[in-house]
Every structure is written in C-alpha cells, then in structure tokens.
Design a protein around this motif. Structure first.
Motif, PDB file in Angstrom:
ATOM      1  N   ASN A  80      38.012  39.019  54.209  1.00 17.74           N
ATOM      2  CA  ASN A  80      37.225  38.301  53.194  1.00 17.74           C
ATOM      3  C   ASN A  80      36.405  39.240  52.311  1.00 17.74           C
ATOM      4  O   ASN A  80      35.256  38.955  51.979  1.00 17.74           O
ATOM      5  CB  ASN A  80      36.309  37.264  53.859  1.00 17.74           C
ATOM      6  CG  ASN A  80      35.777  36.244  52.869  1.00 17.74           C
ATOM      7  OD1 ASN A  80      36.443  35.900  51.890  1.00 17.74           O
ATOM      8  ND2 ASN A  80      34.575  35.749  53.099  1.00 17.74           N
ATOM      9  N   LYS A  84      37.780  35.334  45.883  1.00 22.99           N
ATOM     10  CA  LYS A  84      38.231  33.991  46.267  1.00 22.99           C
ATOM     11  C   LYS A  84      39.458  33.519  45.494  1.00 22.99           C
ATOM     12  O   LYS A  84      40.042  32.496  45.823  1.00 22.99           O
ATOM     13  CB  LYS A  84      37.086  32.990  46.078  1.00 22.99           C
ATOM     14  CG  LYS A  84      36.647  32.756  44.654  1.00 22.99           C
ATOM     15  CD  LYS A  84      35.523  31.703  44.596  1.00 22.99           C
ATOM     16  CE  LYS A  84      35.127  31.381  43.166  1.00 22.99           C
ATOM     17  NZ  LYS A  84      34.492  32.534  42.479  1.00 22.99           N
ATOM     18  N   ASP A  85      39.846  34.231  44.423  1.00 24.06           N
ATOM     19  CA  ASP A  85      41.025  33.824  43.667  1.00 24.06           C
ATOM     20  C   ASP A  85      41.610  35.039  42.935  1.00 24.06           C
ATOM     21  O   ASP A  85      41.076  36.160  43.017  1.00 24.06           O
ATOM     22  CB  ASP A  85      40.688  32.701  42.669  1.00 24.06           C
ATOM     23  CG  ASP A  85      39.549  33.064  41.725  1.00 24.06           C
ATOM     24  OD1 ASP A  85      39.448  34.243  41.321  1.00 24.06           O
ATOM     25  OD2 ASP A  85      38.748  32.174  41.379  1.00 24.06           O
ATOM     26  N   GLU A  88      39.287  36.942  40.437  1.00 26.36           N
ATOM     27  CA  GLU A  88      38.319  37.823  41.092  1.00 26.36           C
ATOM     28  C   GLU A  88      39.014  39.058  41.653  1.00 26.36           C
ATOM     29  O   GLU A  88      38.479  40.171  41.577  1.00 26.36           O
ATOM     30  CB  GLU A  88      37.570  37.071  42.195  1.00 26.36           C
ATOM     31  CG  GLU A  88      36.532  36.098  41.647  1.00 26.36           C
ATOM     32  CD  GLU A  88      35.548  35.624  42.696  1.00 26.36           C
ATOM     33  OE1 GLU A  88      35.677  36.028  43.873  1.00 26.36           O
ATOM     34  OE2 GLU A  88      34.644  34.853  42.335  1.00 26.36           O
ATOM     35  N   GLY A 148      31.914  38.168  41.644  1.00 26.16           N
ATOM     36  CA  GLY A 148      31.785  36.900  42.353  1.00 26.16           C
ATOM     37  C   GLY A 148      30.497  36.691  43.118  1.00 26.16           C
ATOM     38  O   GLY A 148      30.398  35.761  43.919  1.00 26.16           O
ATOM     39  N   SER A 152      32.382  42.779  48.181  1.00 24.90           N
ATOM     40  CA  SER A 152      33.840  42.950  48.160  1.00 24.90           C
ATOM     41  C   SER A 152      34.179  44.414  48.392  1.00 24.90           C
ATOM     42  O   SER A 152      33.293  45.285  48.417  1.00 24.90           O
ATOM     43  CB  SER A 152      34.433  42.484  46.829  1.00 24.90           C
ATOM     44  OG  SER A 152      34.169  43.439  45.802  1.00 24.90           O
TER      45      SER A 152
END
Length: 223
Positions: A80, A84-85, A88, A148, A152
């Motif tokens: 994770n 999220k998509d 991103e 986001g 990350s």
C-alpha cells in the motif's frame, strides 16, 4: 524457496539500497547474501536466477525478482505504498524517477575514473539545484506527502535521495524549507528513525573496499 525475504547484492548501497529502504518502511524483515566472489555471481547466472545477468536479486513470495524498478513497484504495490489508482501511480512513478535520476548519478560516481569525478559532481549539483529540488519543493508546498496526501514509495525514494545529496553538499537544502520540513516528518516515522540509527541494515557511503568488491565480482564489465 523459503518464505524469507533474501537480498543478493554487494555489502554496500548501490541499487539495492532503495530496496532496503522500501522494505524497511513497509515493515518487512529481510536477510542479505553479500556477493564477495565472482563465483557467487556466476552461480546465480548459471542457475537462471538473474534474468538479465544483473543484480539486485530479491527472493520474495516464492519468486526471484530482478530489475530494480520492477522490484520496488512490486513491494510498493503489495504494501500500500503505490497510490490508490492509475493517476496516482503515474505521479508516484514520475516523482520516483525524478529522484532516481539524481541517485543514479551518485551511485555511479565512485566507479568513475578520478579525472571525471569532479565534472560529474559539479553537474549533479547544478541539476539538483536548478531542476530537481525546485520541483519537489513546489510539490511539498501543498501537501505533507508527494502524492495523494499519504505516504508512498515516491516519498521514500526522494527522502533517500535528499539524504544522499546532503552527504555530498551539506548546505544544498538551505533554500528549500518545504523539503527540510518533509525530511523532519519522514525522520519521525518509527521505522525510518530506527533505520537511520547505527547498527541498522542501512549501508554507509561507498568506500574503496566497496568499489574493489564490485569491480572484482563484475570484472567482465570493467575490462
């Protein structure tokens, strides 16, 4: 192949260090096998472990992972740290690549002939100040993280790159307050704080012994 995560590389930073960083942030424990002899490398090639005859190699989830970017993306996606998509992920890749452009120059510098190092160092400093750091400074002015609003792999990669730049140019971040604040936030993350302490699996800057090790094991590339 066991369930352990095992890294095959040299006892130094190189291209494996970003993988060590990301696994650490993801909370994944790992073991390391250091390549000290050419025979070790040749065995990995001959048994089919190195698809393109290159390290890093990571044994993970019953697979033998090669190619640095592919390994990083797999780890980021699994834990994770990859948005999220697709939009991103595009921006995460964009920022991570921008940071890696700087890191790749630094990684290769110890392997350059002495007469070429100063020129590369000066070019790196200009590129970082004029192109790379202003882009990250702007991005971090609007959010605590690059993409986001959450941590990350791009944040981890850029944080590593910023530390590497400071090792070479101690005052380079003095005119980038957003990046300085970002560094403080990243250092406050428990896994990162621990990784920055002595005795962790984080590797020091490359020295002559590391360069000798790499050029000996991969002697076919330095002829």
């Amino acid at each position: 192949m066991s369930g352990k995560v095992v890294l095959y590389y040299f006892n130094g930073r190189g291209k494996m260090e970003s993988i060590r960083w990301l696994l650490t942030v993801a909370g994944v424990e790992f073991e390391e096998v250091f390549l000290t002899k050419q025979e070790q490398y040749e065995k990995l090639v001959n048994d089919g472990s190195l698809l393109f005859h290159q390290v890093p190699l990571v044994e993970m989830d019953g697979m033998k992972l090669v190619q640095t970017k592919a390994i990083l993306n797999y780890i980021a996606g699994k834990y994770n740290l990859y948005g999220k998509d697709l939009k991103e992920r595009l921006m995460i890749d964009t920022y991570a690549e921008g940071a890696r452009d700087i890191m790749d120059v630094i990684i290769m510098m110890p392997l350059l002939p002495p007469e070429k190092k100063q020129g590369h160092l000066e070019g790196l400093q200009v590129k970082a100040k004029v192109r790379t750091l202003p882009a990250f400074e702007k991005a971090l002015g609007a959010s605590q993280f690059l993409v986001g609003g959450q941590l990350s792999c791009a944040d981890v990669t850029f944080f590593e790159a910023s530390l590497m730049l400071e090792e070479l140019f101690p005052t380079i971040l003095s005119s980038f307050p957003n990046i300085q604040a970002f560094q403080k936030r990243m250092k406050a993350i428990p896994a990162i704080s621990k990784f920055l302490q002595p005795g962790s699996k984080r590797k020091p800057p490359p020295d002559e012994a590391y360069v000798k090790n790499v050029t000996s094991v991969l002697s076919h590339m330095f002829k």
